[in-house]
Design a protein around this motif. Structure first.
Motif, PDB file in Angstrom:
ATOM      1  N   UNK A   1       0.725 -12.262  22.233  1.00 37.10           N
ATOM      2  CA  UNK A   1       2.022 -12.936  22.288  1.00 37.10           C
ATOM      3  C   UNK A   1       2.131 -13.830  23.519  1.00 37.10           C
ATOM      4  N   UNK A   2       1.561 -13.395  24.646  1.00 37.68           N
ATOM      5  CA  UNK A   2       1.588 -14.230  25.849  1.00 37.68           C
ATOM      6  C   UNK A   2       0.781 -15.506  25.658  1.00 37.68           C
ATOM      7  N   UNK A   3      -0.196 -15.451  24.765  1.00 39.14           N
ATOM      8  CA  UNK A   3      -1.018 -16.633  24.478  1.00 39.14           C
ATOM      9  C   UNK A   3      -0.396 -17.523  23.407  1.00 39.14           C
ATOM     10  N   UNK A   4       0.804 -17.169  22.959  1.00 36.62           N
ATOM     11  CA  UNK A   4       1.473 -17.966  21.933  1.00 36.62           C
ATOM     12  C   UNK A   4       1.125 -17.554  20.529  1.00 36.62           C
ATOM     13  N   UNK A   5       0.476 -16.401  20.361  1.00 38.52           N
ATOM     14  CA  UNK A   5       0.094 -15.919  19.051  1.00 38.52           C
ATOM     15  C   UNK A   5       1.138 -15.019  18.433  1.00 38.52           C
ATOM     16  N   UNK A   6       0.858 -14.559  17.219  1.00 39.87           N
ATOM     17  CA  UNK A   6       1.771 -13.703  16.467  1.00 39.87           C
ATOM     18  C   UNK A   6       1.026 -12.448  16.037  1.00 39.87           C
ATOM     19  N   UNK A   7       1.629 -11.288  16.292  1.00 37.96           N
ATOM     20  CA  UNK A   7       1.078 -10.026  15.809  1.00 37.96           C
ATOM     21  C   UNK A   7       1.561  -9.836  14.375  1.00 37.96           C
ATOM     22  N   UNK A   8       0.653  -9.880  13.427  1.00 37.73           N
ATOM     23  CA  UNK A   8       1.018  -9.760  12.018  1.00 37.73           C
ATOM     24  C   UNK A   8       1.157  -8.310  11.573  1.00 37.73           C
ATOM     25  N   UNK A   9       0.290  -7.452  12.103  1.00 38.57           N
ATOM     26  CA  UNK A   9       0.332  -6.056  11.663  1.00 38.57           C
ATOM     27  C   UNK A   9      -0.440  -5.197  12.658  1.00 38.57           C
ATOM     28  N   UNK A  10       0.053  -3.990  12.911  1.00 38.63           N
ATOM     29  CA  UNK A  10      -0.646  -3.047  13.780  1.00 38.63           C
ATOM     30  C   UNK A  10      -0.813  -1.736  13.039  1.00 38.63           C
ATOM     31  N   UNK A  11      -2.053  -1.265  12.999  1.00 42.67           N
ATOM     32  CA  UNK A  11      -2.361  -0.015  12.321  1.00 42.67           C
ATOM     33  C   UNK A  11      -2.773  -0.243  10.881  1.00 42.67           C
ATOM     34  N   UNK A  12      -3.545   0.714  10.347  1.00 41.45           N
ATOM     35  CA  UNK A  12      -3.921   0.639   8.937  1.00 41.45           C
ATOM     36  C   UNK A  12      -4.189   2.057   8.435  1.00 41.45           C
ATOM     37  N   UNK A  13      -3.890   2.329   7.159  1.00 39.97           N
ATOM     38  CA  UNK A  13      -4.064   3.672   6.617  1.00 39.97           C
ATOM     39  C   UNK A  13      -5.510   3.934   6.213  1.00 39.97           C
ATOM     40  N   UNK A  14      -6.416   3.722   7.136  1.00 38.24           N
ATOM     41  CA  UNK A  14      -7.849   3.910   6.882  1.00 38.24           C
ATOM     42  C   UNK A  14      -8.425   4.710   8.040  1.00 38.24           C
ATOM     43  N   UNK A  15      -9.258   5.688   7.699  1.00 38.57           N
ATOM     44  CA  UNK A  15      -9.900   6.493   8.728  1.00 38.57           C
ATOM     45  C   UNK A  15     -11.396   6.565   8.443  1.00 38.57           C
ATOM     46  N   UNK A  16     -12.239   6.183   9.431  1.00 40.56           N
ATOM     47  CA  UNK A  16     -11.902   5.683  10.767  1.00 40.56           C
ATOM     48  C   UNK A  16     -11.471   4.222  10.732  1.00 40.56           C
ATOM     49  N   UNK A  17     -10.650   3.840  11.697  1.00 40.16           N
ATOM     50  CA  UNK A  17     -10.238   2.452  11.806  1.00 40.16           C
ATOM     51  C   UNK A  17      -8.743   2.242  11.844  1.00 40.16           C
TER      52      UNK A  17
ATOM     53  N   UNK B   1      -2.976  -9.917   4.806  1.00 39.50           N
ATOM     54  CA  UNK B   1      -1.610  -9.741   5.322  1.00 39.50           C
ATOM     55  C   UNK B   1      -1.379  -8.266   5.629  1.00 39.50           C
ATOM     56  N   UNK B   2      -0.242  -7.994   6.241  1.00 43.35           N
ATOM     57  CA  UNK B   2       0.111  -6.610   6.493  1.00 43.35           C
ATOM     58  C   UNK B   2       0.220  -5.815   5.204  1.00 43.35           C
ATOM     59  N   UNK B   3       0.729  -6.454   4.149  1.00 47.84           N
ATOM     60  CA  UNK B   3       0.835  -5.781   2.850  1.00 47.84           C
ATOM     61  C   UNK B   3      -0.542  -5.429   2.306  1.00 47.84           C
ATOM     62  N   UNK B   4      -1.504  -6.344   2.490  1.00 41.82           N
ATOM     63  CA  UNK B   4      -2.876  -6.057   2.048  1.00 41.82           C
ATOM     64  C   UNK B   4      -3.438  -4.838   2.776  1.00 41.82           C
ATOM     65  N   UNK B   5      -3.179  -4.785   4.080  1.00 45.09           N
ATOM     66  CA  UNK B   5      -3.703  -3.665   4.865  1.00 45.09           C
ATOM     67  C   UNK B   5      -3.046  -2.355   4.443  1.00 45.09           C
ATOM     68  N   UNK B   6      -1.763  -2.381   4.162  1.00 51.21           N
ATOM     69  CA  UNK B   6      -1.084  -1.167   3.707  1.00 51.21           C
ATOM     70  C   UNK B   6      -1.691  -0.653   2.399  1.00 51.21           C
ATOM     71  N   UNK B   7      -2.105  -1.566   1.528  1.00 50.91           N
ATOM     72  CA  UNK B   7      -2.689  -1.171   0.240  1.00 50.91           C
ATOM     73  C   UNK B   7      -4.078  -0.564   0.393  1.00 50.91           C
ATOM     74  N   UNK B   8      -4.697  -0.727   1.558  1.00 53.79           N
ATOM     75  CA  UNK B   8      -6.037  -0.180   1.767  1.00 53.79           C
ATOM     76  C   UNK B   8      -6.026   1.333   1.933  1.00 53.79           C
ATOM     77  N   UNK B   9      -4.834   1.932   1.932  1.00 53.31           N
ATOM     78  CA  UNK B   9      -4.749   3.380   1.994  1.00 53.31           C
ATOM     79  C   UNK B   9      -5.329   4.048   0.766  1.00 53.31           C
ATOM     80  N   UNK B  10      -5.390   3.337  -0.358  1.00 52.58           N
ATOM     81  CA  UNK B  10      -6.034   3.878  -1.558  1.00 52.58           C
ATOM     82  C   UNK B  10      -7.543   3.842  -1.334  1.00 52.58           C
ATOM     83  N   UNK B  11      -8.153   5.018  -1.229  1.00 54.78           N
ATOM     84  CA  UNK B  11      -9.580   5.077  -0.909  1.00 54.78           C
ATOM     85  C   UNK B  11      -9.845   4.856   0.562  1.00 54.78           C
ATOM     86  N   UNK B  12      -8.833   5.090   1.393  1.00 48.67           N
ATOM     87  CA  UNK B  12      -8.960   4.760   2.809  1.00 48.67           C
ATOM     88  C   UNK B  12      -9.685   5.772   3.664  1.00 48.67           C
ATOM     89  N   UNK B  13     -10.121   6.890   3.077  1.00 45.64           N
ATOM     90  CA  UNK B  13     -10.910   7.851   3.851  1.00 45.64           C
ATOM     91  C   UNK B  13     -12.377   7.475   3.699  1.00 45.64           C
TER      92      UNK B  13
END
Length: 411
Positions: free
Chosen positions: A118-134, A176-188
């Motif tokens: 954010x200090x560099x003028x960027x945008x945080x789109x999403x933090x975290x994902x329902x995948x382990x590890x990662x 997108x953040x929505x795409x990352x949220x959908x990665x919880x299916x099969x995320x282990x």
């Protein structure tokens, strides 16, 4: 890629028409990887040892190259928001993708990496994902440059959430953040077979070979051990003969000390010579020279020591067959009674990591770093453990019919 074949005897036309109506877009799309310029930023702190960052750099670089991305700049900066913000601002100007590996994992949106974005003028789109590890992955962008804050597991070659996102970015597919949220299916991902980008079917080509023959034989009392004769044949020629009998025809012999004499010892052999003028700087320079001399299409290389005359063609063929039958980009290591020996066969996907080795050492430490990619092949005898370093070693080895004396080999 896969095909699906459906062969019904009869289907009502109304069913077929209903299926066609459901297809509003192409049922399947293939997005090829592109060589997006990708930069790597690593933050430093007194708690993180440089060698840990070195190993992480090797693993992340291999992952980048595995997805067909073009590695650009790799820089390190203190784990402080102002320093990191300045660094990623510069990186974003010259890279399509920027990966940031932090000295500590991202804990929340006010942590160093998201704050620096954010200090560099960027945008945080999403933090975290329902995948382990990662699960501690950050997705952001600065202008048109995509930025990923890497989870701690990125330092491991095992599959993790980073692969799911990086693969999409490499193929130019939006994430997108929505795409990352959908990665919880099969995320282990734990427990899945290791190895990114499996090959389709067995390989048919033979690997190439690099024979390291540039050393000074310092422990041999002034003699060049590679020129010593065993059963009337120079030691280095035994090694090349074994390669030829295994059907390996692309052979690069790296010379340095007494290069002319080594060439003479191999007169008539169908090999190519590579002179390493920097051989005094250590074994790593000969390894790099050999890798640089391989054909661009080379799929793998067997790295052979010039002082292992007891290894025969049958052993080398078994290593080649293990690589040909592997479904992953593998490292093939021979063993005898549970002990690992030489030579080692390296898939070409590891060549870049091998080129980064320095000093008087080979690439053996990479076997530990990429342990999930290692395939061990048990040998019939201990020849893969026998090298010749001293006059006593040379006196103790007896060749017979191209193989070493059994008692010596088993020792």
């Amino acid at each position: 890629m896969a095909t699906i074949k459906i062969i019904p005897f009869a289907v009502p036309w109304a069913t077929v028409a209903a299926c066609i109506d459901l297809v509003e877009a192409p049922a399947l799309e293939v997005a090829p990887f592109s060589a997006w310029r990708t930069g790597l930023v690593m933050t430093t702190s007194p708690a993180v040892k440089p060698r840990v960052l070195d190993r992480t750099t090797s693993v992340v670089t291999a992952r980048i190259e595995g997805f067909g991305l073009c590695l650009g700049d790799s820089v390190r900066t203190p784990h402080r928001t102002p320093d990191l913000a300045d660094t990623i601002t510069r990186m974003a100007r010259s890279h399509d993708i920027v990966l940031v590996y932090g000295a500590s994992a991202i804990s929340d949106r006010k942590d160093v990496i998201p704050a620096a974005v954010e200090a560099a003028g960027g945008v945080v789109d999403h933090l975290g994902m329902p995948v382990d590890p990662g699960n501690l992955l950050l997705l952001a962008h600065i202008g048109s440059t995509r930025l990923l804050g890497l989870p701690g597991c990125a330092r491991s070659p095992q599959p993790n959430g980073l692969d799911l996102v990086l693969g999409r970015l490499a193929a130019g597919v939006g994430v997108t953040g929505t795409d990352i949220q959908a990665m919880g299916v099969g995320g282990l991902l734990k427990g899945r077979p290791s190895g990114v980008l499996p090959v389709a079917g067995s390989r048919r080509e033979m690997p190439a070979a690099i024979v390291l023959a540039a050393g000074r034989s310092r422990r041999m009392g002034g003699r060049n051990k590679l020129l010593m004769t065993i059963d009337g044949v120079p030691m280095v020629r035994h090694v090349v003969n074994a390669l030829l009998s295994a059907g390996i025809m692309v052979i690069r012999v790296v010379t340095g000390h007494q290069a002319g004499a080594v060439r003479a010892a191999l007169e008539g052999c169908p090999v190519s010579f590579v002179d390493n003028s920097d051989h005094e700087a250590g074994l790593s320079t000969s390894l790099k020279a050999g890798l640089d001399a391989l054909p661009a299409s080379c799929g793998a290389a067997l790295v052979c020591l010039g002082d292992m005359p007891a290894v025969n063609g049958a052993a080398l063929r078994s290593l080649a067959r293990a690589w040909q039958g592997s479904q992953t980009k593998a490292i093939i290591v021979p063993t005898w009674n549970g002990r690992r020996g030489n030579p080692v066969l390296w898939d070409s996907s590891f060549f870049q990591a091998m080129r980064r080795v320095t000093g008087d050492a080979g690439a053996r430490h990479l076997i530990g770093e990429y342990g999930d990619y290692v395939i061990e092949v048990a040998m019939d005898d201990g020849a893969v453990l026998v090298d010749i370093d001293t006059p006593e070693d040379a006196r103790g080895i007896v060749m017979a019919g191209g193989t070493a004396d059994q008692e010596k080999r088993e020792r």
